[in-house]
Design an enzyme around this catalytic site. Structure first.
Site, short mmCIF file in Angstrom:
data_model
loop_
_atom_site.label_atom_id
_atom_site.label_comp_id
_atom_site.label_asym_id
_atom_site.label_seq_id
_atom_site.Cartn_x
_atom_site.Cartn_y
_atom_site.Cartn_z
CE1 TYR A 287 -7.74 20.16 -63.04
CE2 TYR A 287 -6.06 20.40 -64.72
CZ TYR A 287 -6.82 19.60 -63.90
OH TYR A 287 -6.63 18.23 -63.92
CG HIS B 21 -12.36 16.78 -64.72
ND1 HIS B 21 -11.86 18.04 -64.67
CD2 HIS B 21 -11.54 16.04 -63.95
CE1 HIS B 21 -10.77 18.08 -63.90
NE2 HIS B 21 -10.57 16.85 -63.44
N1 LIG Z 1 -8.13 14.06 -64.33
C1 LIG Z 1 -7.99 14.35 -63.06
O1 LIG Z 1 -8.91 14.21 -62.23
C2 LIG Z 1 -6.66 14.87 -62.60
C3 LIG Z 1 -6.36 14.89 -61.23
C4 LIG Z 1 -5.12 15.38 -60.84
C5 LIG Z 1 -4.21 15.82 -61.80
N2 LIG Z 1 -4.54 15.80 -63.13
C6 LIG Z 1 -3.59 16.25 -64.18
O2 LIG Z 1 -2.34 15.56 -64.00
C7 LIG Z 1 -1.30 16.51 -63.85
C8 LIG Z 1 -0.21 15.97 -62.97
O3 LIG Z 1 -0.72 15.55 -61.73
P1 LIG Z 1 -0.41 16.32 -60.36
O4 LIG Z 1 -0.13 17.73 -60.68
O5 LIG Z 1 -1.50 16.04 -59.40
O6 LIG Z 1 0.87 15.60 -59.78
P2 LIG Z 1 2.32 15.15 -60.28
O7 LIG Z 1 2.66 15.73 -61.59
O8 LIG Z 1 2.41 13.69 -60.07
O9 LIG Z 1 3.22 15.76 -59.13
C9 LIG Z 1 3.35 17.12 -58.99
C10 LIG Z 1 4.18 17.35 -57.73
O10 LIG Z 1 5.49 16.81 -57.90
C11 LIG Z 1 6.47 17.84 -57.76
N3 LIG Z 1 7.50 17.56 -58.78
C12 LIG Z 1 7.40 17.71 -60.12
N4 LIG Z 1 8.53 17.30 -60.74
C13 LIG Z 1 9.37 16.88 -59.78
C14 LIG Z 1 10.68 16.35 -59.78
N5 LIG Z 1 11.34 16.15 -60.94
N6 LIG Z 1 11.26 16.04 -58.59
C15 LIG Z 1 10.59 16.23 -57.44
N7 LIG Z 1 9.33 16.71 -57.36
C16 LIG Z 1 8.72 17.04 -58.51
C17 LIG Z 1 5.74 19.14 -57.99
O11 LIG Z 1 6.30 20.17 -57.24
P3 LIG Z 1 6.72 21.60 -57.89
O12 LIG Z 1 5.56 22.13 -58.65
O13 LIG Z 1 7.04 22.40 -56.66
O14 LIG Z 1 7.93 21.30 -58.74
C18 LIG Z 1 4.34 18.81 -57.44
O15 LIG Z 1 4.30 18.96 -56.03
C19 LIG Z 1 -2.02 17.72 -63.27
O16 LIG Z 1 -1.25 18.91 -63.31
C20 LIG Z 1 -3.28 17.74 -64.11
O17 LIG Z 1 -3.01 18.29 -65.38
C21 LIG Z 1 -5.75 15.32 -63.53
#
Ligand SMILES: NC(=O)c1ccc[n+]([C@@H]2O[C@H](COP(=O)([O-])OP(=O)(O)OC[C@H]3O[C@@H](n4cnc5c(N)ncnc54)[C@H](OP(=O)(O)O)[C@@H]3O)[C@@H](O)[C@H]2O)c1
Length: 284
Positions: free
Chosen positions: A51, A109
């Site tokens: 990241y 990862h």
């Molecule tokens: N291990 C892996 O391969 C892998 C892959 C992907 C992610 N991850 C980890 O998992 C974490 C979370 O996954 P993610 O970031 O992909 O997706 P997520 O947390 O499921 O969704 C994030 C999205 O939802 C929006 N959001 C957040 N809270 C909200 C709410 N209360 N109401 C409406 N929309 C909302 C955010 O927009 P805004 O930012 O505009 O609020 C963003 O567009 C990552 O940050 C990372 O740390 C790991």
């Protein structure tokens, strides 16, 4: 705000059930967003070498003044660092960037490259106290089975895409058998699926508790004993996403939400040749 509850890992370490994820949080802004998240009450941060924002996370935690033992830091060894020597060097690099003496949870990862070599380096770091717990990410069922069968210390966590539309029910028995906890990436849909925060069913259930669809989706995961790490760059949403421990979904509501399952094992097929080729040729 009710403090996030914790879950116990197989080695006895207590891990928060809810944290703040920083995927796609630009390096230059990571410090500000993580500071906001810490102010709101998050104590677990999920970052990764890939990241490019570990330094921002480190700066935010140092400036927060929060005692290190009250924080839970998660990072991940990227595919280009797989292999014993490279993973070992990358662990030290992550420690330096995070400005800390230990990582609470270190994950592999992606399930490709010399992951057994990485694991040996991680086991060593674990025994040396540089890491409190070790696990994997994106190890789908067959891959997890193979890996867990051959390693000395079993993965304590498997971080997978998991949410109301991608429920990962199929892998649960295997993880349970190996005393491995599930951690959900994309708990609100992330980049993979759409419709969770706009789901009528989740919004309707939430209306009984004065909660949003997003809060119900996160509560549903944590009530299954799955750790969730929602990401948001908006303070109000950060607050919303952590305020999920003051209500409890009924068994009937849990079952209703289970009917939303669309792609149990995830929207990415980690065994797909084109995907694996891309990973290895780009990062390996
Ligand atoms: N291990 C892996 O391969 C892998 C892959 C992907 C992610 N991850 C980890 O998992 C974490 C979370 O996954 P993610 O970031 O992909 O997706 P997520 O947390 O499921 O969704 C994030 C999205 O939802 C929006 N959001 C957040 N809270 C909200 C709410 N209360 N109401 C409406 N929309 C909302 C955010 O927009 P805004 O930012 O505009 O609020 C963003 O567009 C990552 O940050 C990372 O740390 C790991």
């Amino acid at each position: 705000m009710t403090n996030p509850k914790t879950i116990q890992l197989s080695n006895g370490v207590e891990m928060p059930l809810l944290g703040y994820g920083v995927f796609l949080v630009p390096p230059a802004e990571a410090e500000r967003f993580v500071s906001d998240a810490l102010n709101v009450g998050y104590r677990m941060i999920d970052t990764a070498q890939a990241y490019y924002n570990e330094e921002g996370v480190g700066a935010a935690i140092r400036k927060s003044g929060i005692a290190r033992q009250d924080l839970f830091l998660v990072t991940k060894v990227w595919i280009s660092n797989n292999g014993e020597a490279r993973a070992a060097a990358s662990i030290d690099e992550s420690l330096r960037k995070l400005q800390t003496d230990y990582i609470d949870l270190l994950l592999i990862h992606q399930a490709y490259g010399d992951v057994f070599g990485s694991w040996r380096a991680m086991e060593k770091a674990y025994k040396e106290g540089k890491v409190r717990a070790i696990g994997v990410s994106n190890f789908q069922e067959a891959r997890f089975f193979d890996f867990a069968h051959y390693v000395d210390i079993k993965p304590m966590v498997n971080q997978l895409q998991c949410n109301a539309l991608v429920q990962q029910q199929g892998i649960e028995p295997l993880l349970k058998k190996n005393d491995c906890r599930m951690m959900a990436w994309g708990p609100l849909g992330g980049q993979g699926v759409d419709g969770i925060v706009h789901s009528d069913l989740l919004a309707n259930i939430g209306s009984h508790y004065g909660k949003s669809a997003a809060q119900v989706a996160l509560r549903w995961l944590t009530q299954r004993g799955i750790v969730a790490i929602p990401k948001s760059t908006h303070l109000q949403r950060m607050e919303q996403n952590i305020n999920i421990f003051d209500f409890t979904l009924t068994d009937a509501e849990m079952t209703q939400i289970a009917t939303l399952n669309q792609h149990d094992t995830g929207t990415i097929n980690f065994a797909d040749m084109q995907f694996v080729k891309h990973l290895i040729e780009t990062y390996g």
